[in-house]
Write a protein that holds these residues in place. Structure first.
Motif, PDB file in Angstrom:
ATOM      1  N   GLU A 162       0.825  -1.206   0.000  1.00 38.72           N
ATOM      2  CA  GLU A 162       0.000   0.000   0.000  1.00 38.72           C
ATOM      3  C   GLU A 162       0.857   1.252   0.000  1.00 38.72           C
ATOM      4  O   GLU A 162       1.928   1.258   0.598  1.00 38.72           O
ATOM      5  CB  GLU A 162      -0.855   0.073   1.273  1.00 38.72           C
ATOM      6  N   MET A 163       0.353   2.276  -0.644  1.00 38.95           N
ATOM      7  CA  MET A 163       0.981   3.591  -0.618  1.00 38.95           C
ATOM      8  C   MET A 163      -0.112   4.622  -0.333  1.00 38.95           C
ATOM      9  O   MET A 163      -1.144   4.622  -1.009  1.00 38.95           O
ATOM     10  CB  MET A 163       1.664   3.902  -1.942  1.00 38.95           C
ATOM     11  N   ASP A 164       0.118   5.469   0.668  1.00 45.08           N
ATOM     12  CA  ASP A 164      -0.863   6.478   1.067  1.00 45.08           C
ATOM     13  C   ASP A 164      -0.204   7.846   1.133  1.00 45.08           C
ATOM     14  O   ASP A 164       0.962   7.964   1.534  1.00 45.08           O
ATOM     15  CB  ASP A 164      -1.428   6.193   2.467  1.00 45.08           C
ATOM     16  N   ARG A 165      -0.967   8.871   0.800  1.00 47.89           N
ATOM     17  CA  ARG A 165      -0.530  10.267   0.945  1.00 47.89           C
ATOM     18  C   ARG A 165      -1.682  11.026   1.581  1.00 47.89           C
ATOM     19  O   ARG A 165      -2.788  11.039   1.058  1.00 47.89           O
ATOM     20  CB  ARG A 165      -0.175  10.875  -0.408  1.00 47.89           C
ATOM     21  N   PHE A 166      -1.425  11.636   2.737  1.00 47.93           N
ATOM     22  CA  PHE A 166      -2.423  12.408   3.469  1.00 47.93           C
ATOM     23  C   PHE A 166      -1.977  13.864   3.518  1.00 47.93           C
ATOM     24  O   PHE A 166      -0.833  14.144   3.882  1.00 47.93           O
ATOM     25  CB  PHE A 166      -2.548  11.898   4.909  1.00 47.93           C
ATOM     26  N   GLU A 167      -2.869  14.775   3.158  1.00 50.73           N
ATOM     27  CA  GLU A 167      -2.596  16.212   3.248  1.00 50.73           C
ATOM     28  C   GLU A 167      -3.743  16.867   4.009  1.00 50.73           C
ATOM     29  O   GLU A 167      -4.911  16.592   3.722  1.00 50.73           O
ATOM     30  CB  GLU A 167      -2.484  16.835   1.858  1.00 50.73           C
ATOM     31  N   GLU A 209      -9.419   8.244  -3.898  1.00 52.63           N
ATOM     32  CA  GLU A 209      -9.122   9.557  -3.328  1.00 52.63           C
ATOM     33  C   GLU A 209     -10.292   9.947  -2.442  1.00 52.63           C
ATOM     34  O   GLU A 209     -11.449   9.760  -2.802  1.00 52.63           O
ATOM     35  CB  GLU A 209      -8.938  10.585  -4.434  1.00 52.63           C
ATOM     36  N   LEU A 210      -9.982  10.467  -1.285  1.00 52.23           N
ATOM     37  CA  LEU A 210     -11.002  10.863  -0.323  1.00 52.23           C
ATOM     38  C   LEU A 210     -10.805  12.331   0.027  1.00 52.23           C
ATOM     39  O   LEU A 210      -9.688  12.755   0.336  1.00 52.23           O
ATOM     40  CB  LEU A 210     -10.888  10.013   0.943  1.00 52.23           C
ATOM     41  N   TYR A 211     -11.884  13.091  -0.032  1.00 58.89           N
ATOM     42  CA  TYR A 211     -11.872  14.504   0.341  1.00 58.89           C
ATOM     43  C   TYR A 211     -12.829  14.660   1.520  1.00 58.89           C
ATOM     44  O   TYR A 211     -13.982  14.242   1.454  1.00 58.89           O
ATOM     45  CB  TYR A 211     -12.338  15.370  -0.830  1.00 58.89           C
ATOM     46  N   GLU A 212     -12.343  15.239   2.608  1.00 62.99           N
ATOM     47  CA  GLU A 212     -13.171  15.462   3.787  1.00 62.99           C
ATOM     48  C   GLU A 212     -13.063  16.923   4.206  1.00 62.99           C
ATOM     49  O   GLU A 212     -11.966  17.487   4.209  1.00 62.99           O
ATOM     50  CB  GLU A 212     -12.694  14.616   4.967  1.00 62.99           C
ATOM     51  N   LYS A 213     -14.182  17.489   4.587  1.00 58.44           N
ATOM     52  CA  LYS A 213     -14.195  18.851   5.107  1.00 58.44           C
ATOM     53  C   LYS A 213     -14.995  18.854   6.400  1.00 58.44           C
ATOM     54  O   LYS A 213     -16.145  18.420   6.423  1.00 58.44           O
ATOM     55  CB  LYS A 213     -14.826  19.811   4.099  1.00 58.44           C
TER      56      LYS A 213
END
Length: 154
Positions: A67-72, A145-149
Protein backbone atom coordinates in the motif's frame (compact mmCIF):
# COMPACT_ATOMS: atom_id res chain seq x y z
CA UNK A 1 -5.48 39.88 24.42
CA UNK A 2 -6.54 43.31 25.60
CA UNK A 3 -8.10 44.24 28.92
CA UNK A 4 -9.01 47.51 30.58
CA UNK A 5 -10.89 48.73 33.65
CA UNK A 6 -13.04 51.85 33.89
CA UNK A 7 -15.11 53.85 36.40
CA UNK A 8 -12.73 53.54 39.32
CA UNK A 9 -12.12 49.84 38.57
CA UNK A 10 -15.79 48.90 38.88
CA UNK A 11 -16.19 47.91 35.22
CA UNK A 12 -13.74 45.79 33.22
CA UNK A 13 -13.48 44.52 29.67
CA UNK A 14 -11.32 41.69 28.33
CA UNK A 15 -11.03 40.78 24.64
CA UNK A 16 -8.95 37.78 23.53
CA UNK A 17 -8.52 36.70 19.90
CA UNK A 18 -6.45 33.95 18.33
CA UNK A 19 -6.02 32.62 14.82
CA UNK A 20 -3.94 29.71 13.55
CA UNK A 21 -3.38 28.00 10.22
CA UNK A 22 -1.49 24.78 9.70
CA UNK A 23 -0.70 22.52 6.78
CA UNK A 24 0.56 19.03 7.37
CA UNK A 25 1.01 15.80 5.51
CA UNK A 26 2.35 12.33 5.79
CA UNK A 27 3.20 9.49 3.50
CA UNK A 28 3.11 5.79 4.21
CA UNK A 29 4.33 2.77 2.33
CA UNK A 30 3.72 -0.62 3.83
CA UNK A 31 1.53 -3.63 4.07
CA UNK A 32 -1.72 -3.69 6.01
CA UNK A 33 -2.43 -7.39 5.81
CA UNK A 34 -0.12 -9.90 7.39
CA UNK A 35 2.07 -11.72 4.93
CA UNK A 36 1.75 -15.40 4.43
CA UNK A 37 4.31 -18.11 4.99
CA UNK A 38 4.86 -20.79 2.41
CA UNK A 39 6.65 -24.02 3.31
CA UNK A 40 7.10 -25.31 -0.21
CA UNK A 41 9.13 -23.53 -2.83
CA UNK A 42 6.93 -23.12 -5.92
CA UNK A 43 8.24 -22.50 -9.41
CA UNK A 44 9.62 -18.99 -9.74
CA UNK A 45 10.73 -18.51 -6.13
CA UNK A 46 14.49 -18.74 -5.70
CA UNK A 47 15.21 -19.59 -2.09
CA UNK A 48 18.87 -20.66 -2.24
CA UNK A 49 19.87 -17.61 -0.16
CA UNK A 50 17.90 -18.84 2.90
CA UNK A 51 20.20 -19.52 5.84
CA UNK A 52 19.12 -23.04 6.85
CA UNK A 53 20.87 -22.74 10.23
CA UNK A 54 18.22 -20.15 11.15
CA UNK A 55 15.40 -21.40 8.93
CA UNK A 56 15.94 -25.19 8.52
CA UNK A 57 12.61 -25.81 6.71
CA UNK A 58 13.33 -23.24 4.00
CA UNK A 59 10.03 -21.53 4.72
CA UNK A 60 9.70 -18.11 3.14
CA UNK A 61 7.52 -15.08 3.85
CA UNK A 62 5.89 -12.79 1.34
CA UNK A 63 3.80 -9.66 1.86
CA UNK A 64 0.22 -10.16 0.72
CA UNK A 65 -0.41 -6.50 -0.14
CA UNK A 66 1.61 -3.37 -0.84
CA UNK A 67 0.00 0.00 0.00
CA UNK A 68 0.98 3.59 -0.62
CA UNK A 69 -0.86 6.48 1.07
CA UNK A 70 -0.53 10.27 0.94
CA UNK A 71 -2.42 12.41 3.47
CA UNK A 72 -2.60 16.21 3.25
CA UNK A 73 -4.43 18.36 5.79
CA UNK A 74 -5.15 22.09 6.01
CA UNK A 75 -6.42 23.32 9.36
CA UNK A 76 -7.64 26.76 10.41
CA UNK A 77 -8.96 27.78 13.81
CA UNK A 78 -10.18 31.04 15.32
CA UNK A 79 -11.08 31.72 18.92
CA UNK A 80 -12.73 34.83 20.34
CA UNK A 81 -13.60 35.69 23.91
CA UNK A 82 -15.24 38.80 25.32
CA UNK A 83 -15.65 39.22 29.07
CA UNK A 84 -17.49 42.12 30.72
CA UNK A 85 -17.36 42.46 34.48
CA UNK A 86 -19.13 44.90 36.79
CA UNK A 87 -18.32 45.09 40.53
CA UNK A 88 -20.07 48.09 42.12
CA UNK A 89 -18.75 47.05 45.58
CA UNK A 90 -16.72 44.30 47.26
CA UNK A 91 -19.80 42.08 47.77
CA UNK A 92 -21.30 42.11 44.26
CA UNK A 93 -19.67 41.03 41.00
CA UNK A 94 -21.53 40.44 37.73
CA UNK A 95 -19.75 38.77 34.82
CA UNK A 96 -20.78 38.25 31.22
CA UNK A 97 -18.53 35.84 29.29
CA UNK A 98 -18.95 35.19 25.56
CA UNK A 99 -16.75 32.64 23.77
CA UNK A 100 -16.75 31.69 20.08
CA UNK A 101 -14.61 29.00 18.52
CA UNK A 102 -14.39 28.18 14.81
CA UNK A 103 -12.51 25.25 13.37
CA UNK A 104 -12.18 24.06 9.77
CA UNK A 105 -10.16 21.15 8.49
CA UNK A 106 -9.81 19.92 4.92
CA UNK A 107 -8.15 16.58 4.29
CA UNK A 108 -7.17 14.90 1.04
CA UNK A 109 -6.18 11.27 1.08
CA UNK A 110 -4.80 9.37 -1.90
CA UNK A 111 -4.41 5.64 -1.51
CA UNK A 112 -3.44 2.83 -3.80
CA UNK A 113 -2.59 -0.78 -3.27
CA UNK A 114 -1.75 -3.90 -5.17
CA UNK A 115 -1.49 -7.46 -4.01
CA UNK A 116 0.16 -10.66 -5.10
CA UNK A 117 -1.82 -13.81 -5.84
CA UNK A 118 1.00 -15.81 -7.40
CA UNK A 119 4.25 -14.28 -6.13
CA UNK A 120 7.64 -15.09 -7.56
CA UNK A 121 11.08 -13.66 -6.80
CA UNK A 122 14.16 -14.26 -4.71
CA UNK A 123 14.40 -14.66 -0.95
CA UNK A 124 16.98 -13.16 1.37
CA UNK A 125 18.86 -15.13 4.06
CA UNK A 126 15.90 -14.87 6.47
CA UNK A 127 13.41 -16.24 3.98
CA UNK A 128 11.68 -12.99 3.02
CA UNK A 129 10.74 -12.63 -0.63
CA UNK A 130 12.53 -9.39 -1.54
CA UNK A 131 11.89 -8.75 -5.22
CA UNK A 132 8.26 -9.78 -5.50
CA UNK A 133 6.70 -10.20 -8.90
CA UNK A 134 3.19 -11.35 -9.77
CA UNK A 135 4.05 -13.94 -12.42
CA UNK A 136 1.43 -15.14 -14.93
CA UNK A 137 -1.34 -13.21 -13.23
CA UNK A 138 -3.19 -9.97 -13.66
CA UNK A 139 -2.16 -7.10 -11.45
CA UNK A 140 -4.67 -6.75 -8.65
CA UNK A 141 -4.86 -3.04 -8.01
CA UNK A 142 -7.14 -0.43 -6.46
CA UNK A 143 -6.85 3.30 -5.92
CA UNK A 144 -9.07 5.95 -4.41
CA UNK A 145 -9.12 9.56 -3.33
CA UNK A 146 -11.00 10.86 -0.32
CA UNK A 147 -11.87 14.50 0.34
CA UNK A 148 -13.17 15.46 3.79
CA UNK A 149 -14.20 18.85 5.11
CA UNK A 150 -14.98 19.38 8.77
CA UNK A 151 -16.36 22.63 10.10
CA UNK A 152 -17.32 23.35 13.70
CA UNK A 153 -18.59 26.48 15.36
CA UNK A 154 -19.10 26.65 19.13
Amino acid sequence: MVSQTFADNTFGVLLALSHSERESGRERVGTRKAGYVIALTPTGVYSSAIDTTVNPTGTYWVAWMQEMDRFETERESQNEQLVLQYAPNDNITATLDYTLSRFEEISNTNKMAFWFDNPTGTTDANGTLVDIKNANDELNFWAWELYEKKKMIH
